[in-house]
Design a protein around this motif. Sequence first.
Motif, PDB file in Angstrom:
ATOM      1  N   UNK A   1      20.939  -3.954   6.021  1.00 14.86           N
ATOM      2  CA  UNK A   1      21.046  -2.610   5.448  1.00 14.86           C
ATOM      3  C   UNK A   1      19.855  -1.719   5.795  1.00 14.86           C
ATOM      4  N   UNK A   2      18.827  -2.311   6.385  1.00 17.65           N
ATOM      5  CA  UNK A   2      17.615  -1.565   6.723  1.00 17.65           C
ATOM      6  C   UNK A   2      17.606  -1.190   8.197  1.00 17.65           C
ATOM      7  N   UNK A   3      16.999  -0.044   8.480  1.00 16.46           N
ATOM      8  CA  UNK A   3      16.847   0.407   9.870  1.00 16.46           C
ATOM      9  C   UNK A   3      15.529   1.161   9.984  1.00 16.46           C
ATOM     10  N   UNK A   4      14.919   1.037  11.147  1.00 17.62           N
ATOM     11  CA  UNK A   4      13.684   1.780  11.405  1.00 17.62           C
ATOM     12  C   UNK A   4      13.933   3.262  11.168  1.00 17.62           C
ATOM     13  N   UNK A   5      12.985   3.900  10.509  1.00 21.77           N
ATOM     14  CA  UNK A   5      13.086   5.324  10.228  1.00 21.77           C
ATOM     15  C   UNK A   5      13.532   5.650   8.815  1.00 21.77           C
ATOM     16  N   UNK A   6      14.127   4.688   8.108  1.00 21.96           N
ATOM     17  CA  UNK A   6      14.498   4.937   6.709  1.00 21.96           C
ATOM     18  C   UNK A   6      13.239   5.192   5.889  1.00 21.96           C
ATOM     19  N   UNK A   7      13.337   6.130   4.952  1.00 18.62           N
ATOM     20  CA  UNK A   7      12.209   6.454   4.073  1.00 18.62           C
ATOM     21  C   UNK A   7      12.667   6.358   2.631  1.00 18.62           C
ATOM     22  N   UNK A   8      11.847   5.696   1.824  1.00 19.28           N
ATOM     23  CA  UNK A   8      12.088   5.557   0.390  1.00 19.28           C
ATOM     24  C   UNK A   8      10.935   6.244  -0.337  1.00 19.28           C
ATOM     25  N   UNK A   9      11.268   7.040  -1.361  1.00 18.01           N
ATOM     26  CA  UNK A   9      10.249   7.787  -2.093  1.00 18.01           C
ATOM     27  C   UNK A   9      10.355   7.487  -3.584  1.00 18.01           C
ATOM     28  N   UNK A  10       9.225   7.646  -4.264  1.00 20.12           N
ATOM     29  CA  UNK A  10       9.213   7.495  -5.724  1.00 20.12           C
ATOM     30  C   UNK A  10       7.995   8.201  -6.287  1.00 20.12           C
ATOM     31  N   UNK A  11       8.072   8.508  -7.558  1.00 16.68           N
ATOM     32  CA  UNK A  11       6.976   9.133  -8.275  1.00 16.68           C
ATOM     33  C   UNK A  11       7.384  10.519  -8.697  1.00 16.68           C
ATOM     34  N   UNK A  12       6.497  11.224  -9.342  1.00 20.44           N
ATOM     35  CA  UNK A  12       5.075  10.922  -9.512  1.00 20.44           C
ATOM     36  C   UNK A  12       4.793  10.092 -10.762  1.00 20.44           C
ATOM     37  N   UNK A  13       3.598   9.550 -10.773  1.00 15.92           N
ATOM     38  CA  UNK A  13       3.067   8.816 -11.913  1.00 15.92           C
ATOM     39  C   UNK A  13       1.644   9.317 -12.143  1.00 15.92           C
ATOM     40  N   UNK A  14       1.395   9.826 -13.341  1.00 13.90           N
ATOM     41  CA  UNK A  14       0.075  10.403 -13.668  1.00 13.90           C
ATOM     42  C   UNK A  14      -0.888   9.292 -14.075  1.00 13.90           C
ATOM     43  N   UNK A  15      -2.113   9.365 -13.560  1.00 16.10           N
ATOM     44  CA  UNK A  15      -3.135   8.355 -13.824  1.00 16.10           C
ATOM     45  C   UNK A  15      -4.187   8.964 -14.744  1.00 16.10           C
ATOM     46  N   UNK A  16      -4.358   8.362 -15.907  1.00 23.35           N
ATOM     47  CA  UNK A  16      -5.324   8.860 -16.874  1.00 23.35           C
ATOM     48  C   UNK A  16      -6.665   8.149 -16.783  1.00 23.35           C
ATOM     49  N   UNK A  17      -7.666   8.771 -17.345  1.00 23.95           N
ATOM     50  CA  UNK A  17      -9.007   8.197 -17.388  1.00 23.95           C
ATOM     51  C   UNK A  17      -8.993   6.837 -18.099  1.00 23.95           C
ATOM     52  N   UNK A  18      -8.245   6.745 -19.186  1.00 22.32           N
ATOM     53  CA  UNK A  18      -8.153   5.472 -19.914  1.00 22.32           C
ATOM     54  C   UNK A  18      -7.516   4.382 -19.061  1.00 22.32           C
ATOM     55  N   UNK A  19      -6.516   4.769 -18.239  1.00 20.55           N
ATOM     56  CA  UNK A  19      -5.873   3.804 -17.332  1.00 20.55           C
ATOM     57  C   UNK A  19      -6.890   3.248 -16.338  1.00 20.55           C
ATOM     58  N   UNK A  20      -7.705   4.151 -15.779  1.00 22.24           N
ATOM     59  CA  UNK A  20      -8.707   3.751 -14.784  1.00 22.24           C
ATOM     60  C   UNK A  20      -9.702   2.779 -15.405  1.00 22.24           C
ATOM     61  N   UNK A  21     -10.198   3.125 -16.574  1.00 18.41           N
ATOM     62  CA  UNK A  21     -11.190   2.275 -17.247  1.00 18.41           C
ATOM     63  C   UNK A  21     -10.592   0.929 -17.673  1.00 18.41           C
ATOM     64  N   UNK A  22      -9.367   0.951 -18.182  1.00 17.66           N
ATOM     65  CA  UNK A  22      -8.737  -0.291 -18.640  1.00 17.66           C
ATOM     66  C   UNK A  22      -8.529  -1.268 -17.488  1.00 17.66           C
ATOM     67  N   UNK A  23      -7.989  -0.783 -16.371  1.00 15.37           N
ATOM     68  CA  UNK A  23      -7.777  -1.659 -15.219  1.00 15.37           C
ATOM     69  C   UNK A  23      -9.118  -2.201 -14.723  1.00 15.37           C
ATOM     70  N   UNK A  24     -10.083  -1.303 -14.552  1.00 13.86           N
ATOM     71  CA  UNK A  24     -11.382  -1.712 -14.033  1.00 13.86           C
ATOM     72  C   UNK A  24     -12.077  -2.685 -14.967  1.00 13.86           C
ATOM     73  N   UNK A  25     -11.949  -2.468 -16.256  1.00 12.08           N
ATOM     74  CA  UNK A  25     -12.600  -3.347 -17.215  1.00 12.08           C
ATOM     75  C   UNK A  25     -12.156  -4.793 -17.090  1.00 12.08           C
ATOM     76  N   UNK A  26     -10.919  -4.987 -16.680  1.00 11.43           N
ATOM     77  CA  UNK A  26     -10.377  -6.346 -16.538  1.00 11.43           C
ATOM     78  C   UNK A  26     -10.511  -6.863 -15.107  1.00 11.43           C
ATOM     79  N   UNK A  27     -10.217  -6.019 -14.106  1.00 11.40           N
ATOM     80  CA  UNK A  27     -10.060  -6.522 -12.741  1.00 11.40           C
ATOM     81  C   UNK A  27     -11.124  -6.083 -11.734  1.00 11.40           C
TER      82      UNK A  27
END
Length: 151
Positions: free
Chosen positions: A8-34
């Motif tokens: 079902x796939x062929x070169x040139x196909x494009x798949x899109x998604x989003x947007x997803x907003x990134x908050x300051x708390x998200x950045x700190x939470x991820x970084x705090x763990x990983x």
Amino acid sequence: MTLLYLEDFAAGQVFKAGPLRIGEDDIRAFAGVYDPQPFHLDDEAARTSIFGGLAASGWHTAAITMRLLVGSAFKPAGGIIGAGFEELRWPRPVRPGDELRIESEVLEVRPSKTKPTQGMIKARTTTLNQNGEAVQVSVDNLVVQRKPPAG
């Protein structure tokens, strides 16, 4: 949800998604763990770093990219199974308030020479911010199931 097989796939196909907003708390939470480096956690340390302000971990950007990809119409049968990256780069940082979206283009589709039930897809996935600037670019090799024989 339509599952896509290798055929079902062929070169040139494009798949899109989003947007997803990134908050300051998200950045700190991820970084705090990983990725607990000061420029991901502390405003003053971030200001005096090469980033000049709080920035998300590249690994956080990669995880967000995966989340967006899973939520897109890109639905390989068997799941999105990576076999490795040929390229992974972060040309600019993700900042608090950024809205990320992805564009994933199929570059190559090839059946496996040794496993008749699967094949490989090479795709370039670009994660973009709200200004259309690339914040991550990857070229991925993915394992995809082939269509089962009819009958």
